[in-house]
Structure formats: structure tokens, C-alpha cells
Write a protein that holds these residues in place. Structure first.
Motif, mmCIF file in Angstrom:
data_model
loop_
_atom_site.group_PDB
_atom_site.id
_atom_site.type_symbol
_atom_site.label_atom_id
_atom_site.label_comp_id
_atom_site.label_asym_id
_atom_site.label_seq_id
_atom_site.Cartn_x
_atom_site.Cartn_y
_atom_site.Cartn_z
ATOM 1 N N VAL A 433 -13.434 -5.273 0.259
ATOM 2 C CA VAL A 433 -12.440 -6.124 0.402
ATOM 3 C C VAL A 433 -12.138 -7.150 1.699
ATOM 4 C CG1 VAL A 433 -10.749 -4.985 -1.799
ATOM 5 C CG2 VAL A 433 -11.011 -4.401 0.543
ATOM 6 N N ALA A 434 -12.829 -5.593 2.427
ATOM 7 C CA ALA A 434 -12.188 -6.163 4.155
ATOM 8 C C ALA A 434 -13.859 -7.821 4.366
ATOM 9 C CB ALA A 434 -12.681 -5.915 4.744
ATOM 10 N N LYS A 435 -14.712 -7.221 3.095
ATOM 11 C CA LYS A 435 -15.558 -8.562 3.790
ATOM 12 C C LYS A 435 -14.868 -9.667 2.895
ATOM 13 C CE LYS A 435 -19.591 -5.869 3.807
ATOM 14 N NZ LYS A 435 -21.183 -5.043 3.114
ATOM 15 N N ALA A 436 -14.649 -9.137 2.148
ATOM 16 C CA ALA A 436 -13.328 -10.727 1.130
ATOM 17 C C ALA A 436 -12.147 -11.457 1.330
ATOM 18 C CB ALA A 436 -13.571 -10.125 0.143
ATOM 19 N N GLY A 437 -11.647 -10.587 2.852
ATOM 20 C CA GLY A 437 -11.398 -11.339 3.071
ATOM 21 C C GLY A 437 -9.658 -10.437 3.316
ATOM 22 N N ALA A 438 -9.350 -9.442 2.605
ATOM 23 C CA ALA A 438 -8.086 -8.278 2.256
ATOM 24 C C ALA A 438 -8.158 -7.623 3.594
ATOM 25 C CB ALA A 438 -7.882 -7.984 1.171
ATOM 26 N N ARG A 439 -6.868 -6.577 3.748
ATOM 27 C CA ARG A 439 -5.902 -6.107 4.218
ATOM 28 C C ARG A 439 -6.833 -5.007 4.377
ATOM 29 N NH1 ARG A 439 -6.155 -2.151 7.950
ATOM 30 N NH2 ARG A 439 -5.116 -2.194 9.698
ATOM 31 N N PRO A 440 -7.426 -3.600 3.793
ATOM 32 C CA PRO A 440 -7.797 -2.256 3.482
ATOM 33 C C PRO A 440 -6.828 -1.370 4.074
ATOM 34 C CG PRO A 440 -9.777 -2.485 4.118
ATOM 35 C CD PRO A 440 -8.885 -3.577 4.608
ATOM 36 N N VAL A 441 -5.740 -0.261 3.417
ATOM 37 C CA VAL A 441 -4.471 0.555 4.504
ATOM 38 C C VAL A 441 -5.304 1.871 3.408
ATOM 39 C CG1 VAL A 441 -2.898 -1.281 5.180
ATOM 40 C CG2 VAL A 441 -2.559 0.069 3.126
ATOM 41 N N ALA A 442 -5.284 2.378 4.365
ATOM 42 C CA ALA A 442 -5.100 4.101 3.495
ATOM 43 C C ALA A 442 -3.638 4.488 2.515
ATOM 44 C CB ALA A 442 -5.201 5.477 4.166
ATOM 45 N N SER A 443 -4.397 5.506 1.589
ATOM 46 C CA SER A 443 -2.812 5.765 0.492
ATOM 47 C C SER A 443 -2.074 6.384 1.366
ATOM 48 C CB SER A 443 -3.751 6.487 -0.652
ATOM 49 O OG SER A 443 -4.919 5.951 -1.344
ATOM 50 N N ALA A 444 -1.957 7.188 2.200
ATOM 51 C CA ALA A 444 -1.473 7.979 3.116
ATOM 52 C C ALA A 444 -0.220 6.924 3.594
ATOM 53 C CB ALA A 444 -2.097 8.790 3.685
ATOM 54 N N LEU A 445 -0.587 6.007 3.879
ATOM 55 C CA LEU A 445 0.530 5.071 4.762
ATOM 56 C C LEU A 445 1.402 4.017 3.874
ATOM 57 C CD1 LEU A 445 0.374 3.888 7.481
ATOM 58 C CD2 LEU A 445 -0.644 1.661 6.853
ATOM 59 N N LEU A 446 0.806 4.007 2.157
ATOM 60 C CA LEU A 446 1.670 3.076 0.702
ATOM 61 C C LEU A 446 2.468 4.965 0.492
ATOM 62 C CD1 LEU A 446 2.871 1.996 -0.370
ATOM 63 C CD2 LEU A 446 0.689 1.890 -2.081
ATOM 64 N N LEU A 447 2.022 6.282 0.688
ATOM 65 C CA LEU A 447 2.847 7.471 0.302
ATOM 66 C C LEU A 447 3.832 7.376 1.431
ATOM 67 C CD1 LEU A 447 0.212 9.651 -1.064
ATOM 68 C CD2 LEU A 447 1.167 8.795 -2.257
ATOM 69 N N LYS A 448 4.069 7.382 2.579
ATOM 70 C CA LYS A 448 4.846 7.295 3.453
ATOM 71 C C LYS A 448 5.843 7.040 3.363
ATOM 72 C CE LYS A 448 2.488 9.367 6.998
ATOM 73 N NZ LYS A 448 1.669 9.473 8.451
ATOM 74 N N ARG A 449 5.480 5.367 3.212
ATOM 75 C CA ARG A 449 6.258 4.121 2.586
ATOM 76 C C ARG A 449 6.986 4.069 1.971
ATOM 77 N NH1 ARG A 449 10.039 1.794 2.541
ATOM 78 N NH2 ARG A 449 10.387 0.061 2.699
ATOM 79 N N LEU A 450 6.613 5.153 0.553
ATOM 80 C CA LEU A 450 7.520 5.363 -0.800
ATOM 81 C C LEU A 450 8.106 6.659 -0.335
ATOM 82 C CD1 LEU A 450 4.280 4.703 -3.857
ATOM 83 C CD2 LEU A 450 6.625 2.656 -2.713
ATOM 84 N N SER A 451 8.271 7.002 0.498
ATOM 85 C CA SER A 451 8.739 8.200 0.450
ATOM 86 C C SER A 451 10.782 8.398 1.301
ATOM 87 C CB SER A 451 8.308 9.086 1.600
ATOM 88 O OG SER A 451 8.125 9.139 3.037
ATOM 89 N N ARG A 452 10.834 6.907 1.666
ATOM 90 C CA ARG A 452 11.533 6.597 2.352
ATOM 91 C C ARG A 452 12.424 5.245 2.009
ATOM 92 N NH1 ARG A 452 8.577 4.222 7.570
ATOM 93 N NH2 ARG A 452 9.844 2.092 6.996
ATOM 94 N N VAL A 453 11.333 4.965 0.338
ATOM 95 C CA VAL A 453 12.236 4.222 -0.559
ATOM 96 C C VAL A 453 13.280 4.947 -1.044
ATOM 97 C CG1 VAL A 453 11.893 2.897 -2.187
ATOM 98 C CG2 VAL A 453 10.751 3.202 -1.052
#
Length: 453
Positions: A433-453
Motif C-alpha cells: 500500500v505504501a507503493k500505491a501512495g497510502a500511509r501504513p500504520v501498525a495495528s497497535a497504534l489503532l488499538l491504543k487509539r480505540l482504548s481511549r474511545v
């Protein structure tokens, strides 16, 4: 019978003193004497018995002969009165033998043992000679019987020996035959064993050759597999590039058509401005795009995903995801099972999906970003019954298509320049996806953000 007066000796006492045996009674004579005494014993009263024999008065003759033999022999030898009473009973029982002994001429047809036993009890004149002669005769008879028995036993033993020799001979012949057969079988088995050992050695050598050939084939196959995998990756990359080129051509075609539409729209707006009545009649809205809007440039205050990535934020800092989702028209693509198996792998798949989609729904409400959650559905036997939460698009890959490939298709479908964020810890997905222009992020980053929801 009356007891003799005290101090008087019974008849024959003087003869007893004059005659005495110089050797023990022969065993056969002794047994016959004990039998005579035992038989006569029962005809005497207890008072007539010697004191040492009174305890055997009630015994049967056979028991007296068995248990009181020594006591009766001693009483018969030492007590003349007791011997005389036994003799009287014997004379009454065998008067002919007793009378013949008294006259000194025992019957010739009588048994020598009976004659000797009667003579020992009655003690007539010359009784010692009679006992000795009877003993010798008995011994001769015993010897003859023993000789006869010995001859018969010898003959039997000879017959058994001859039979045993015959059996041994036949058994020896049989054993020799069996031994010869066993030797032949052993020799045959040795030959077979040597042949089997040779076959085993040849088999082991052939097995080693086959192992070596198999190892060579396995190595060549591994090399071919590696080359095939490399070629497959190269072809996949080229296929991705071709698909990206096709998609770019499609976007270029759409953009070209959009410019022409815009020009026509402007012309129509001009006509509408000139003819207000026609404009009211058609109720057309004013043009919302201008030619200057088609020029590719960065407007002031706006940041691209590359600008966000260039800032000094940690890859595990939830603020990075906040900044990415704050970009205009941001599209968040989530690799569903990759996130759930990173955060809560022990839960059932159904509960994993519900928990993740619940958190994404709240994130969509807070950020306003477009969110698409992709799950691998290639192995599903039937579609999953699921009500997508508000603000979240839920997709399952088709049969034969993995979730990773579906994510790459979603990224390629987006126009260049749109902020697309892909959440996955899969390195192959992130690189694609990085080659196609998207920005990859780790799953742990989303899990940390969801823990604050």
C-alpha cells in the motif's frame, strides 16, 4: 490256671537254665512268636498277666503285636510262669504240634518257622536245636526265596536292559537321522542367511543411492520452488504495476471528461446568465468548480500523509493516527483480523469482529473520517450475517481473494492525493500500500487509539 507257690519254679525251669540261645531269634521266628503270644494273650485274665503287660489287655491281637511286641518278648524271656501259661494256650490251640515237640519228633511237613516258634514257647528238651534248625531252615528258605526273587529280578532287569538297549539303539538311530536332517537344514539356513545378508547389503547400497538421489532431487526442487516463488512475486509486482497503470488511465480519462463537462457547464452558466427566464425554468445551480481548481497544487494550511509522516512522532504514538485522520477526506482502511488477533486473540472470531467494529464506529463519529474494515472471507462457507455499524463500511474478501489483496484494491481505487491510511502489521501489505501512495500504520497504534474511545 493257679499261680505256682512262692519260691517254687515251674516245670522245665531247670531245662531252660541248661539250654539257652547263643544268638538272637531269626526275624521270621520272632514275628511268629509274637503272633502266638498275642493270640494267647487274650485268653488270660489281667491278674495272670505280668504287670508290664496289663495295660495292653484290651488291645486287639494285631495292635498288641504292633505296640507291645518288645514288652511281650521281654516278659516271655524273663517270666517262666507267663511263658508256661502261653505254652498251655498254645498246646490247647495246636495239640498235635505241641505233642510232637514234647516227644522230640516234630512233624516233617510242618513249617519250620511254626516249629521253631512253638519250641521257643514250650521249651521242650532240645528246643534250642529245634529253634536253631528252624532258623537255619527259614534262612535257607529266605535265601532260596531271595535267590529266586533275585533271579526273577535279574531276568526282569536283563529283559528291561535288552529292551532299553533296543530302545536306545532305535532312539540313537532316530537321533542320528534327526541330527543329519538338522545339519542339512542348518547348512541350508546358512546358505539362505548368506544370501539374505548379500541381499540386505545390496538393498542398503541401493537405499543409500536412492537417498542420495532423493536429496539431490529435493535440493533441485527447493531451488526450483525458490525460483518459482521469486518469479511469482515479480509477476505479482508487474501485475500490480499494470493494474495501477490501468487505474491511472481510467482516472485520467475520468478527469478529462470532468474538464469537458466543466467547460460545458460554464458555457451553460453563461447562457443562463443571459437568459434568466430559462435559468429559472431549468433551475440549474451555479457552477461549483473552476478551471483553476484543476491545477495540481498544495493549498495553504493543508498537509499530505507524507507531510504527516515526516513529523517527529513515534510510530506507536496515537497522536500520529489523530493527525492522519484529521486530514481532509481521510480514508481509514483496517485489516480486521490482523488488528483483533493482535489485541484480543483469545476471543472467538465473532466477538473479535463486534468489539473492533464497535470501537471503529465511535472513532468514525469522533473524527468524521471514512472507515472501511476488511475481513478475510475466503474460507467462509456462507456470508456472515452482520449489521455494519454506523459510519463503518464492512467488507469480506471473495472466494479465492485474500483480505490483503482486497485492501490493495481499495487503495488503488482511491485517486492520487487523497489521504489513505491502512492499519496492518503485515509487512507485505504495508509495503504494497505504501507503493500505491497510502500511509501504513501498525495495528497497535489503532488499538491504543480505540482504548481511549
Amino acid at each position: 490256671m493257679e499261680q505256682p507257690a512262692s519260691g517254687d519254679e515251674p516245670a522245665g525251669a531247670a531245662g531252660d537254665a541248661a539250654e539257652a540261645l547263643d544268638r538272637p531269634l531269626p526275624e521270621g521266628v520272632r514275628r511268629r512268636v509274637m503272633a502266638l503270644v498275642s493270640d494267647a494273650f487274650g485268653g488270660l485274665t489281667v491278674a495272670e498277666l505280668p504287670s508290664q503287660l496289663r495295660q495292653y489287655a484290651r488291645f486287639t491281637p494285631s495292635r498288641r503285636a504292633k505296640y507291645a511286641g518288645n514288652a511281650m518278648a521281654a516278659a516271655l524271656e524273663s517270666d517262666p510262669v507267663f511263658r508256661q501259661r502261653i505254652g498251655e494256650r498254645l498246646s490247647q490251640a495246636q495239640p498235635e504240634l505241641s505233642g510232637a515237640l514234647e516227644t522230640g519228633s516234630p512233624p516233617a511237613a510242618a513249617d519250620p518257622v511254626d516249629v521253631a516258634a512253638a519250641a521257643y514257647v514250650l521249651r521242650p528238651t532240645g528246643w534250642v536245636k529245634l529253634v536253631a534248625a528252624a532258623g537255619e531252615e527259614a534262612q535257607r528258605a529266605d535265601a532260596e526265596r531271595a535267590d529266586e526273587a533275585g533271579r526273577r529280578e535279574l531276568e526282569r532287569l536283563r529283559e528291561e536292559l535288552a529292551e532299553a538297549r533296543s530302545q536306545i539303539k532305535s532312539e540313537t538311530e532316530r537321533l542320528r537321522t534327526e541330527l543329519e536332517t538338522a545339519r542339512k537344514e542348518a547348512e541350508s539356513l546358512r546358505r539362505k542367511l548368506r544370501s539374505a545378508q548379500s541381499d540386505v547389503k545390496r538393498g542398503e547400497a541401493a537405499l543409500r543411492r536412492r537417498d542420495a538421489e532423493t536429496e539431490t532431487i529435493r535440493s533441485e526442487a527447493a531451488v526450483q520452488v525458490s525460483a518459482t516463488e521469486s518469479e511469482s512475486r515479480r509477476l505479482k509486482a508487474r501485475l500490480g504495476e499494470a493494474e495501477a497503470a490501468v487505474e491511472a488511465g481510467r482516472r485520467a480519462a475520468r478527469e478529462g471528461r470532468s474538464v469537458e463537462d466543466m467547460r460545458l457547464r460554464l458555457l451553460l452558466d453563461t447562457v443562463l446568465d443571459a437568459a434568466q427566464g430559462l435559468r429559472r425554468e431549468l433551475a440549474l445551480p451555479p457552477a461549483g468548480i473552476h478551471p483553476a481548481d484543476t491545477v495540481d497544487a498544495v493549498e495553504p494550511g493543508r498537509m499530505s500523509p507524507k507531510d504527516i509522516a515526516a513529523r517527529a512522532l513515534s510510530e506507536t504514538d496515537p497522536a500520529l493516527l489523530e493527525q492522519l485522520l484529521a486530514l481532509p477526506q481521510a480514508h481509514l482502511v483496517v485489516d480486521g483480523y490482523n488488528v483483533t488477533k493482535t489485541g484480543y486473540p483469545t476471543m472467538p472470531l465473532e466477538k473479535q469482529r463486534l468489539r473492533l467494529l464497535g470501537g471503529l464506529s465511535m472513532l468514525a463519529a469522533q473524527t468524521g473520517a471514512e472507515i472501511t474494515c476488511v475481513f478475510d472471507g475466503a474460507e467462509l462457507a456462507a456470508p456472515v450475517l452482520l449489521a455494519p455499524p454506523r459510519g463503518v463500511r464492512v467488507l469480506f474478501s471473495k472466494a479465492g481473494v485474500t483480505a490483503d489483496e482486497l485492501i490493495r484494491q481499495l487503495v488503488r481505487a482511491e485517486p492520487p492525493g487523497r489521504p489513505v491510511v491502512v492499519v496492518s502489521t503485515d509487512r507485505e501489505v504495508a509495503d504494497g500500500v505504501a507503493k500505491a501512495g497510502a500511509r501504513p500504520v501498525a495495528s497497535a497504534l489503532l488499538l491504543k487509539r480505540l482504548s481511549r474511545v
